[in-house]
Scaffold this motif. Structure first.
Motif, mmCIF file in Angstrom:
data_model
loop_
_atom_site.group_PDB
_atom_site.id
_atom_site.type_symbol
_atom_site.label_atom_id
_atom_site.label_comp_id
_atom_site.label_asym_id
_atom_site.label_seq_id
_atom_site.Cartn_x
_atom_site.Cartn_y
_atom_site.Cartn_z
ATOM 1 N N HIS A 7 71.078 19.852 37.359
ATOM 2 C CA HIS A 7 70.171 20.440 36.380
ATOM 3 C C HIS A 7 69.953 21.925 36.650
ATOM 4 O O HIS A 7 68.848 22.445 36.494
ATOM 5 C CB HIS A 7 68.796 19.727 36.388
ATOM 6 C CG HIS A 7 68.863 18.295 35.965
ATOM 7 N ND1 HIS A 7 69.245 17.908 34.706
ATOM 8 C CD2 HIS A 7 68.593 17.148 36.643
ATOM 9 C CE1 HIS A 7 69.199 16.592 34.608
ATOM 10 N NE2 HIS A 7 68.817 16.113 35.762
ATOM 11 N N GLY A 44 68.509 15.000 42.941
ATOM 12 C CA GLY A 44 69.053 15.188 41.608
ATOM 13 C C GLY A 44 70.540 15.412 41.570
ATOM 14 O O GLY A 44 71.121 15.611 40.491
ATOM 15 N N ALA A 47 72.359 12.171 38.991
ATOM 16 C CA ALA A 47 71.365 12.309 37.925
ATOM 17 C C ALA A 47 70.897 10.962 37.383
ATOM 18 O O ALA A 47 71.629 9.969 37.452
ATOM 19 C CB ALA A 47 71.954 13.134 36.787
ATOM 20 N N ARG A 178 62.824 13.928 41.439
ATOM 21 C CA ARG A 178 64.275 13.834 41.313
ATOM 22 C C ARG A 178 64.724 13.983 39.857
ATOM 23 O O ARG A 178 65.909 14.230 39.591
ATOM 24 C CB ARG A 178 64.790 12.529 41.901
ATOM 25 C CG ARG A 178 64.319 11.274 41.209
ATOM 26 C CD ARG A 178 64.628 10.054 42.084
ATOM 27 N NE ARG A 178 64.095 8.825 41.532
ATOM 28 C CZ ARG A 178 64.764 8.038 40.702
ATOM 29 N NH1 ARG A 178 65.982 8.369 40.320
ATOM 30 N NH2 ARG A 178 64.231 6.922 40.251
ATOM 31 N N TYR A 179 63.790 13.866 38.894
ATOM 32 C CA TYR A 179 64.122 14.076 37.491
ATOM 33 C C TYR A 179 63.908 15.527 37.059
ATOM 34 O O TYR A 179 64.214 15.895 35.932
ATOM 35 C CB TYR A 179 63.248 13.185 36.597
ATOM 36 C CG TYR A 179 63.530 11.721 36.768
ATOM 37 C CD1 TYR A 179 64.456 11.061 35.962
ATOM 38 C CD2 TYR A 179 62.877 10.986 37.751
ATOM 39 C CE1 TYR A 179 64.720 9.714 36.134
ATOM 40 C CE2 TYR A 179 63.140 9.634 37.923
ATOM 41 C CZ TYR A 179 64.052 9.005 37.115
ATOM 42 O OH TYR A 179 64.319 7.679 37.293
#
Length: 241
Positions: A7, A44, A47, A178-179
């Motif tokens: 990300h 992350g 994903a 982690r998101y």
């Protein structure tokens, strides 16, 4: 499996980096597999919703498929991995209901830890807390924010004397974080200095009020961010964490 999706993380950590760090101690193949896959999910690098191919993971970690399978089953029990028919293992997604529940739990645990810590505040800890609060609410050097935030909360909740509570808090935080790798959800929120000031002077009511307001606002931003990014939301009954 597109290993390496972060990300847009400021610090480009690779799968090989994590394997190298995890392999530093005396570990069995199962322990190594678990440590590597867990860190990749939490940071992350793997994903939400990503398919976890056992053959690919085993090759990258340098082990056979059996310890990878065992590690994935353990991670399923911890709520980080799901097994689906015809798809195998995938990194779990997070629903809005789960985000709200996580922050409700954080309020309960963190308010308890905060009160307990304030009751035993020392002048040395108070000074350190103020210093860390100033640093967090000021400009940051690239790649230092995570370490600074961790240090602040461990001081705030007196990790030395409350290790179990702090471990629970950090686990709850990691479930959501982690998101959010590379997403600046907390941008513009400047509350650490005030929270540190109130805690340092023993104002439990004021400190708890600031903490609860922050957690409520952060929860709102997390929900908006996940919705804007189009994170997949599977039915809540399939996503018990």
């Amino acid at each position: 499996m597109a290993v390496g999706h972060t990300h847009g993380s400021a610090e480009e950590v690779t799968f090989a980096d994590i394997v190298g760090r995890a392999a530093g101690g005396a570990r069995t193949a199962g322990q190594l597999s678990y440590a590597v896959i867990r860190e990749c999910i939490i940071t992350g690098l793997l994903a939400p919703g990503e398919h976890l191919r056992q053959e690919d993971l085993a090759e990258r970690i340098g082990v056979s498929r059996i310890p990878v399978r065992t590690a994935l089953m353990q991670l399923e029990s911890e709520g980080l991995v799901s097994f689906h028919p015809h798809r195998g293992a995938v990194v779990r997604t997070l629903t809005v209901e789960q985000v709200r529940e996580i922050y409700q739990l954080r309020e309960l645990v963190e308010a308890h830890a905060l009160r307990k810590s304030i009751a035993r505040m020392t002048s040395a800890r108070a000074a350190r807390l103020r210093e860390l609060g100033e640093v967090l609410d000021g400009p940051h050097e690239r790649g230092t924010l995570h370490e600074q935030r961790t240090a602040f909360y461990r001081e705030l909740y007196d990790a030395a004397d409350n290790p179990f509570a702090v471990e629970i808090i950090e686990d709850l935080r990691n479930v959501v974080n982690r998101y959010l790798v590379g997403r600046h959800v907390a941008h513009g929120l400047r509350y650490h200095r005030e929270l540190a000031r109130l805690a340092a002077r023993g104002d439990g009511d004021g400190a708890e009020r600031v903490l609860r307001d922050y957690l409520a606002e952060y929860c709102r931003r997390v929900i908006e961010t996940l919705a804007d990014e189009g994170e997949p939301a599977e039915p809540a009954e399939r996503e018990q964490v």
